[in-house]
Design a protein around this motif. Sequence first.
Motif, PDB file in Angstrom:
ATOM      1  N   GLY A 283       0.822  -1.370   0.034  1.00  0.00           N
ATOM      2  CA  GLY A 283      -0.075   0.109   0.006  1.00  0.00           C
ATOM      3  C   GLY A 283       0.815   1.338   0.073  1.00  0.00           C
ATOM      4  O   GLY A 283       0.212   2.229   0.277  1.00  0.00           O
ATOM      5  N   PHE A 284       2.081   1.215  -0.386  1.00  0.00           N
ATOM      6  CA  PHE A 284       2.859   2.295  -0.374  1.00  0.00           C
ATOM      7  C   PHE A 284       3.114   2.956  -1.417  1.00  0.00           C
ATOM      8  O   PHE A 284       3.034   2.335  -2.719  1.00  0.00           O
ATOM      9  N   ASP A 285       3.267   4.307  -1.788  1.00  0.00           N
ATOM     10  CA  ASP A 285       3.734   4.765  -3.263  1.00  0.00           C
ATOM     11  C   ASP A 285       5.098   4.718  -3.080  1.00  0.00           C
ATOM     12  O   ASP A 285       5.849   4.841  -2.080  1.00  0.00           O
ATOM     13  N   VAL A 286       5.827   4.247  -4.297  1.00  0.00           N
ATOM     14  CA  VAL A 286       7.147   3.908  -4.526  1.00  0.00           C
ATOM     15  C   VAL A 286       7.715   4.852  -5.385  1.00  0.00           C
ATOM     16  O   VAL A 286       7.342   4.809  -6.524  1.00  0.00           O
ATOM     17  N   VAL A 287       8.859   5.411  -5.136  1.00  0.00           N
ATOM     18  CA  VAL A 287       9.788   6.000  -6.347  1.00  0.00           C
ATOM     19  C   VAL A 287      11.063   5.568  -6.057  1.00  0.00           C
ATOM     20  O   VAL A 287      11.361   5.039  -4.997  1.00  0.00           O
ATOM     21  N   ALA A 288      11.836   5.079  -7.501  1.00  0.00           N
ATOM     22  CA  ALA A 288      12.987   4.599  -7.496  1.00  0.00           C
ATOM     23  C   ALA A 288      13.866   5.066  -8.084  1.00  0.00           C
ATOM     24  O   ALA A 288      13.651   5.874  -8.993  1.00  0.00           O
ATOM     25  N   ALA A 289      15.231   4.950  -7.674  1.00  0.00           N
ATOM     26  CA  ALA A 289      16.509   5.470  -8.311  1.00  0.00           C
ATOM     27  C   ALA A 289      17.628   4.540  -8.345  1.00  0.00           C
ATOM     28  O   ALA A 289      17.371   3.304  -7.701  1.00  0.00           O
ATOM     29  N   GLU A 290      18.207   4.481  -9.168  1.00  0.00           N
ATOM     30  CA  GLU A 290      19.300   3.517  -9.648  1.00  0.00           C
ATOM     31  C   GLU A 290      20.765   3.800  -9.227  1.00  0.00           C
ATOM     32  O   GLU A 290      21.574   3.250  -9.311  1.00  0.00           O
ATOM     33  N   ASP A 291      20.764   5.157  -9.005  1.00  0.00           N
ATOM     34  CA  ASP A 291      22.227   5.820  -8.536  1.00  0.00           C
ATOM     35  C   ASP A 291      22.053   6.776  -7.277  1.00  0.00           C
ATOM     36  O   ASP A 291      20.838   7.248  -7.193  1.00  0.00           O
ATOM     37  N   GLY A 292      22.916   7.212  -6.832  1.00  0.00           N
ATOM     38  CA  GLY A 292      22.984   8.178  -5.626  1.00  0.00           C
ATOM     39  C   GLY A 292      22.723   9.395  -6.205  1.00  0.00           C
ATOM     40  O   GLY A 292      21.856  10.108  -5.517  1.00  0.00           O
ATOM     41  N   GLU A 293      23.037  10.182  -7.305  1.00  0.00           N
ATOM     42  CA  GLU A 293      22.721  11.148  -7.782  1.00  0.00           C
ATOM     43  C   GLU A 293      21.214  11.340  -8.021  1.00  0.00           C
ATOM     44  O   GLU A 293      20.529  12.296  -7.640  1.00  0.00           O
ATOM     45  N   GLU A 294      20.663  10.443  -8.664  1.00  0.00           N
ATOM     46  CA  GLU A 294      19.269  10.363  -8.952  1.00  0.00           C
ATOM     47  C   GLU A 294      18.424  10.323  -7.513  1.00  0.00           C
ATOM     48  O   GLU A 294      17.238  11.021  -7.529  1.00  0.00           O
ATOM     49  N   ALA A 295      18.864   9.764  -6.553  1.00  0.00           N
ATOM     50  CA  ALA A 295      18.196   9.459  -5.440  1.00  0.00           C
ATOM     51  C   ALA A 295      18.220  10.825  -4.831  1.00  0.00           C
ATOM     52  O   ALA A 295      17.092  11.452  -4.128  1.00  0.00           O
ATOM     53  N   LEU A 296      19.316  11.695  -4.819  1.00  0.00           N
ATOM     54  CA  LEU A 296      19.310  13.031  -3.904  1.00  0.00           C
ATOM     55  C   LEU A 296      18.257  13.935  -4.614  1.00  0.00           C
ATOM     56  O   LEU A 296      17.560  14.757  -4.253  1.00  0.00           O
ATOM     57  N   LEU A 297      18.079  13.744  -6.092  1.00  0.00           N
ATOM     58  CA  LEU A 297      17.248  14.635  -6.763  1.00  0.00           C
ATOM     59  C   LEU A 297      15.676  14.472  -6.392  1.00  0.00           C
ATOM     60  O   LEU A 297      14.841  15.218  -6.274  1.00  0.00           O
ATOM     61  N   LEU A 298      15.461  12.911  -6.347  1.00  0.00           N
ATOM     62  CA  LEU A 298      14.325  12.555  -5.884  1.00  0.00           C
ATOM     63  C   LEU A 298      13.854  13.109  -4.519  1.00  0.00           C
ATOM     64  O   LEU A 298      12.562  13.292  -4.061  1.00  0.00           O
ATOM     65  N   VAL A 299      14.664  12.717  -3.789  1.00  0.00           N
ATOM     66  CA  VAL A 299      14.481  13.082  -2.204  1.00  0.00           C
ATOM     67  C   VAL A 299      14.114  14.703  -2.247  1.00  0.00           C
ATOM     68  O   VAL A 299      13.017  15.140  -1.507  1.00  0.00           O
TER      69      VAL A 299
END
Length: 229
Positions: free
Chosen positions: A29-45
């Motif tokens: 029941g969670f909404d999920v966003v996914a990143a495949e590397d650290g740079e993308e993760a920081l942008l998504l945060v």
Amino acid sequence: MATPHPTVLVVEDEPAQREVLTYNLQAEGFDVVAAEDGEEALLLVDEVTPDVIVLDWMLPGVSGIEICRRLKTKPQTTGIPVIMLSARSEEVDRVRGLETGADDYVVKPYSVLELMARVRGQLRRVRPASVGQRLEFDDIVLDSETHRVTRDGKPVKLGPTEFRLLSTFMEKPGRVWGRDQLLDRVWGRDIYVDSRTVDVHIGRLRKALCVHGGEDPVRTVRGAGYSLG
């Protein structure tokens, strides 16, 4: 309108692992966003402000440890729980991960059921209403499972939006919420609502909470937003 689900950010460079995690979290029941590397993760945060981050240690480019360190040193993201995934099972690695700021450390290969339980455990800490917890603040009691609110033992009738607003305030009493933050948390990130709508619903919440008397518990912080207590 349905309550926006808690959002989990999955940071994992292995496509198969990323897919398994995304599938199981969505099934919970969670909404999920996914990143495949650290740079993308920081942008998504910065874009989505997730409620929990599941973060792999070994990533191409910026490592999971470095991502965790950066998140925990920024005031805007320091409170987001980070569950670190790692093939490193030595105690020294676990200690290093936790000392960098990770809230939990899970060794690969892991049980998906156990990982889901750990995600729920972190959510209970930061967004208790989203997992059916009963919240209390002074003489106000909110039961998120039965959708009932009482003040000084008397029932308080709230519409769905006012209920979600109160849940948000009661999860973090004293925190000042800006209008945009409340729009994201209460209405959802993909829905356009004028920020003045927040003021209207805050007014309704105040009226409902004070219908049996008592002081207004919602504080207006000039130029910043609203706070409970």
